[in-house]
Design an enzyme around this catalytic site. Sequence first.
Site, PDB file in Angstrom:
ATOM      1  CB  CYS A  57      -7.474  24.581  19.255  1.00 48.93           C
ATOM      2  SG  CYS A  57      -7.366  25.379  20.860  1.00 48.93           S
ATOM      3  CE1 TYR A  66       0.798   5.065  13.652  1.00 47.85           C
ATOM      4  CE2 TYR A  66       0.721   6.218  11.557  1.00 47.85           C
ATOM      5  CZ  TYR A  66       0.194   5.294  12.431  1.00 47.85           C
ATOM      6  OH  TYR A  66      -0.932   4.593  12.086  1.00 47.85           O
ATOM      7  N   GLY A  79       0.848  -1.193   0.000  1.00 47.60           N
ATOM      8  CA  GLY A  79       0.000   0.000   0.000  1.00 47.60           C
ATOM      9  C   GLY A  79       0.877   1.234   0.000  1.00 47.60           C
TER      10      GLY A  79
END
Length: 429
Positions: free
Chosen positions: A334, A308, A267
């Site tokens: 925010c 990550y 992918g």
Amino acid sequence: MTSRVPENKKVLLEIANNFGTPTYAYNSNRIHSQIETLRKHTAGISSRLLYAMKANSLRPILQQINKEGMGVDAVSPAELELALRIGFAPEHILFSSNNMTDDEMRRAASAGVTINIGELSRLRQYGKTYPGSEICVRLNPRIGAGHHAHVITAGEESKFGISVDQIDDIISVAHEFDLQIIGLHQHIGSGILETRIIWKAISVLLDAALNFPDLKFLNLGGGLGVPYRPDEKPLDMAEWESVIIKPLRKYRAKHPSRNLEFIFEPGRYIVAESGTLLVEVNTLKPSNDRIFAGVDSGMGHLLRPVIYGAHHTIYNLSNPDGVPRTYDVVGNICESADFFARDREVQEIREGDILAIMDVGAYGMSMASEYNLRPLPAEIMILENGDTEIISHRESAEEMIDRIYPELIRQKVQASTSPSRSNIQDRET
């Protein structure tokens, strides 16, 4: 600072100028070259490529992948429905829904696609519902790998797959319901750049497969990485052929199945480097020996750096020859975690500059949200001849609220046509 430069620099700047920001731009030529590279280095074995569409399910990308002869791995009913509507043949679709429901199982079965099951209880339920049918089983080789703990999809603590220790149980359920196990699958993680780690997991699957004489395919998974960081190198494809493809040729000759096929399901490898997020700098804020470069996008549009700690190269398209300076590139959400990069060297940034955040074609827009009610970026495809095609436009705030709360549209119209208080007062006087 990395020396990497975006492909199509001029086109990217034109896209930002013509369509505004934030905008995702995708390069179809890069997608094609990644597919061709993988095909070239899997030649000589009976193999197929399935695209893991969770990486990016944009319509023109799926259309291109279908045209190039790949199948898809779908992990939800909507992904399955989209793949069918795009035109993927059912026999080229693997349905790998995690913790599959009865309804999802029935939908996939009625569509005629191959179902991939990773839980013994679901395998039993499938057998009760469709005795005598074919099925693929996902194994957990008890080996995990990936660029971050959150993308490791096998190993002792993983929720994915049936442990290789339970092969006897798999065979028992298959016999009970006369199921024909035609495929075995494993997938250990994402963003892997070390071929030998991939082979280690494949080896476990190959050993397990000797217990299943009627297999039609072995799905060896995806997880192939791309180099995000300056110190990372691309997957060594010469080593890939030596460590993985050559042994697979020998294995196929000794497996009891006569027509065993190998499947790879990349992918990220296919689409990551095709994508660029274009943003405009609207704020420069020196503070406590730091310089914050604020842009008109945020973590809602690209989550990978936040969840990550992912590195994405940032290139100043407006000032490519600028002297590098160190910045914190921050977004408009925010949240204190809303950083695209910390302590990053980028060519000198000025307010109004267009920055290219690179390698975002995988798990960028597919994970994006409208948090803070910030509309999603526009999406543009850079075609093979360099022309551009707008795929989705960027909503205004008004368009976004009209879509989310259509019941408020009439109120808005009424408010806009009602006389103002000052006008009423004028009439009364």
